[in-house]
Design a protein around this motif. Structure first.
Motif, PDB file in Angstrom:
ATOM      1  N   SER A 117       0.847  -1.193   0.000  1.00  0.00           N
ATOM      2  CA  SER A 117       0.000   0.000   0.000  1.00  0.00           C
ATOM      3  C   SER A 117       0.883   1.243   0.000  1.00  0.00           C
ATOM      4  CB  SER A 117      -0.925   0.026   1.221  1.00  0.00           C
ATOM      5  OG  SER A 117      -0.178   0.096   2.416  1.00  0.00           O
ATOM      6  N   ARG A 118       0.273   2.343  -0.419  1.00  0.00           N
ATOM      7  CA  ARG A 118       1.001   3.606  -0.406  1.00  0.00           C
ATOM      8  C   ARG A 118       0.017   4.763  -0.499  1.00  0.00           C
ATOM      9  NH1 ARG A 118       6.455   5.473  -3.718  1.00  0.00           N
ATOM     10  NH2 ARG A 118       6.505   7.590  -2.901  1.00  0.00           N
ATOM     11  N   HIS A 119       0.398   5.880   0.122  1.00  0.00           N
ATOM     12  CA  HIS A 119      -0.392   7.106   0.045  1.00  0.00           C
ATOM     13  C   HIS A 119       0.496   8.239  -0.446  1.00  0.00           C
ATOM     14  CE1 HIS A 119      -2.041  10.925   1.779  1.00  0.00           C
ATOM     15  NE2 HIS A 119      -3.119  10.458   1.192  1.00  0.00           N
ATOM     16  N   HIS A 120      -0.042   9.038  -1.347  1.00  0.00           N
ATOM     17  CA  HIS A 120       0.700  10.182  -1.875  1.00  0.00           C
ATOM     18  C   HIS A 120      -0.216  11.391  -1.881  1.00  0.00           C
ATOM     19  CE1 HIS A 120       2.120  12.952  -5.040  1.00  0.00           C
ATOM     20  NE2 HIS A 120       3.336  12.518  -4.741  1.00  0.00           N
ATOM     21  N   LYS A 121       0.330  12.556  -1.569  1.00  0.00           N
ATOM     22  CA  LYS A 121      -0.463  13.777  -1.667  1.00  0.00           C
ATOM     23  C   LYS A 121       0.382  14.895  -2.260  1.00  0.00           C
ATOM     24  CE  LYS A 121       0.328  15.569   3.039  1.00  0.00           C
ATOM     25  NZ  LYS A 121      -0.348  16.032   4.271  1.00  0.00           N
ATOM     26  N   THR A 122      -0.281  15.790  -2.959  1.00  0.00           N
ATOM     27  CA  THR A 122       0.400  16.918  -3.576  1.00  0.00           C
ATOM     28  C   THR A 122       0.533  18.054  -2.567  1.00  0.00           C
ATOM     29  OG1 THR A 122      -1.625  18.022  -4.307  1.00  0.00           O
ATOM     30  CG2 THR A 122      -0.696  16.332  -5.762  1.00  0.00           C
ATOM     31  N   PRO A 123       1.392  19.022  -2.846  1.00  0.00           N
ATOM     32  CA  PRO A 123       1.371  20.257  -2.045  1.00  0.00           C
ATOM     33  C   PRO A 123       0.081  21.012  -2.331  1.00  0.00           C
ATOM     34  CG  PRO A 123       2.848  20.492  -3.909  1.00  0.00           C
ATOM     35  CD  PRO A 123       2.428  19.052  -3.893  1.00  0.00           C
ATOM     36  N   HIS A 176      -5.077  13.738  -3.105  1.00  0.00           N
ATOM     37  CA  HIS A 176      -4.600  12.547  -2.400  1.00  0.00           C
ATOM     38  C   HIS A 176      -4.756  11.324  -3.296  1.00  0.00           C
ATOM     39  CE1 HIS A 176      -4.315  14.235   1.766  1.00  0.00           C
ATOM     40  NE2 HIS A 176      -5.150  15.119   1.248  1.00  0.00           N
ATOM     41  N   ASN A 177      -3.830  10.395  -3.152  1.00  0.00           N
ATOM     42  CA  ASN A 177      -3.848   9.152  -3.918  1.00  0.00           C
ATOM     43  C   ASN A 177      -3.463   8.014  -2.979  1.00  0.00           C
ATOM     44  OD1 ASN A 177      -3.424   7.011  -5.682  1.00  0.00           O
ATOM     45  ND2 ASN A 177      -2.500   8.281  -7.270  1.00  0.00           N
ATOM     46  N   THR A 178      -4.395   7.103  -2.727  1.00  0.00           N
ATOM     47  CA  THR A 178      -4.135   5.960  -1.861  1.00  0.00           C
ATOM     48  C   THR A 178      -4.361   4.673  -2.647  1.00  0.00           C
ATOM     49  OG1 THR A 178      -4.766   7.116   0.165  1.00  0.00           O
ATOM     50  CG2 THR A 178      -4.841   4.721   0.216  1.00  0.00           C
ATOM     51  N   ALA A 179      -3.404   3.758  -2.609  1.00  0.00           N
ATOM     52  CA  ALA A 179      -3.514   2.493  -3.349  1.00  0.00           C
ATOM     53  C   ALA A 179      -3.250   1.318  -2.412  1.00  0.00           C
ATOM     54  CB  ALA A 179      -2.521   2.471  -4.514  1.00  0.00           C
ATOM     55  N   ARG A 180      -4.011   0.246  -2.620  1.00  0.00           N
ATOM     56  CA  ARG A 180      -3.809  -0.994  -1.873  1.00  0.00           C
ATOM     57  C   ARG A 180      -3.859  -2.171  -2.839  1.00  0.00           C
ATOM     58  NH1 ARG A 180      -7.592   1.317   1.823  1.00  0.00           N
ATOM     59  NH2 ARG A 180      -9.216  -0.190   1.273  1.00  0.00           N
ATOM     60  N   LEU A 181      -2.931  -3.088  -2.696  1.00  0.00           N
ATOM     61  CA  LEU A 181      -2.906  -4.316  -3.476  1.00  0.00           C
ATOM     62  C   LEU A 181      -2.766  -5.495  -2.529  1.00  0.00           C
ATOM     63  CD1 LEU A 181      -0.576  -3.715  -6.579  1.00  0.00           C
ATOM     64  CD2 LEU A 181      -2.987  -4.350  -6.622  1.00  0.00           C
TER      65      LEU A 181
END
Length: 284
Positions: A49-55, A225-230
């Motif tokens: 899993s990972r989470h990414h967010k922009t400024p 925001h971008n959250t992904a789970r595999l």
């Protein structure tokens, strides 16, 4: 109309036990059974899993809105890997709609949400030919079917977002013949099949969910925001364990690392492309 057709397809989709077990990750009671029990398969899980967010970014100026940006498919497609080949599925089957509904039920309940697929939430299906992935000595070539749900702004949902559901994956293994044979044997490939689908594999299940949304920020800004789970699950019959040249723990570690590498490799560049397209769009 297309909206009416989608609504009819969703209403007529009938759940099946096979689809539920394929799409919805569930805890298995026998996950910790002793290895010497030859009648009990060992459940192995690979997770990433990972989470990414922009400024904080500027909000669009009137008359533009965030919905104007999110509603364009070309912007949505930037969130896929740049190395993937994307092909629309023009006439999705009842099975695909059924799988989408089950997947949405599971992940949205998990996140405490209640925005199920309906005629009011635009939906499309695509097939992705992904870049090769390496796992236990073999190279895996995969084609994934993904359901995309676009949620426009509403009273319930103040800002737009995307939900991506991994519905099925077709795998083809390349590499040394003994390892290819072992890989297919482990996941339950039937004789005569050129590859293996996670829908028909008897011992291999996979699921994935990505959510991309906008969050208002002070001073008329917005953060994406971008959250992904595999997650993949593999049932290995104990009789096959003796054929494996590595331990169960090593397999779980390497499998999870392969999934994590795939997410890490794709997410940040995709988020940057999405951000760049947004910045260009608000300045037009």
């Amino acid at each position: 109309s297309e909206a009416a057709r989608q609504a009819t397809m969703l209403a007529s989709a009938t759940p099946t036990d096979e689809t539920v077990s394929t799409i919805c990750p569930k805890e298995e009671e026998n996950a910790n059974e002793p290895l010497h029990d030859k009648k009990t398969p060992r459940l192995i899980k690979f997770k990433a899993s990972r989470h990414h967010k922009t400024p904080p970014l500027n909000m669009p100026k009137h008359p533009k809105t965030l919905d104007d940006f999110f509603s364009q498919e070309k912007h949505c497609d930037l969130l896929f890997s740049a190395e993937a080949t994307l092909t629309p599925v023009p006439n999705p089957s009842l099975e695909l709609w059924d799988m989408l509904r089950h997947s949405a039920n599971y992940y949205q309940d998990y996140d405490g949400m209640n925005v199920k697929p309906s005629k009011d939430t635009p939906i499309r299906f695509v097939e992705l030919a992904n870049a090769p992935m390496h796992f236990i000595g073999v190279t895996l070539h995969s084609t994934a079917t993904v359901g995309i749900q676009y949620l426009p702004s509403s009273q319930q949902f103040g800002i737009p977002e995307f939900h991506f559901y991994l519905l099925s994956t077709n795998l083809q293994a390349r590499g040394p013949k003994p390892l290819v044979w072992l890989f297919y044997k482990l996941i339950g490939k039937k004789a005569g099949q050129e590859g293996i689908s996670t829908v028909t594999a008897s011992r291999f299940q996979t699921s994935g969910y990505t959510r991309v949304w906008a969050q208002p920020s002070p001073r008329n800004k917005v953060v994406f925001h971008n959250t992904a789970r595999l997650e993949s699950k593999l049932r290995i019959p104990s009789v096959l364990l003796s054929l494996m040249p590595f331990s169960i723990e090593h397999l779980e570690q390497k499998g999870s690392e392969s999934l994590q590498t795939a997410i890490d490799k794709d997410m940040e560049p995709a988020a940057e492309r999405f951000q760049e397209a947004y910045m260009n769009w608000i300045s037009e």
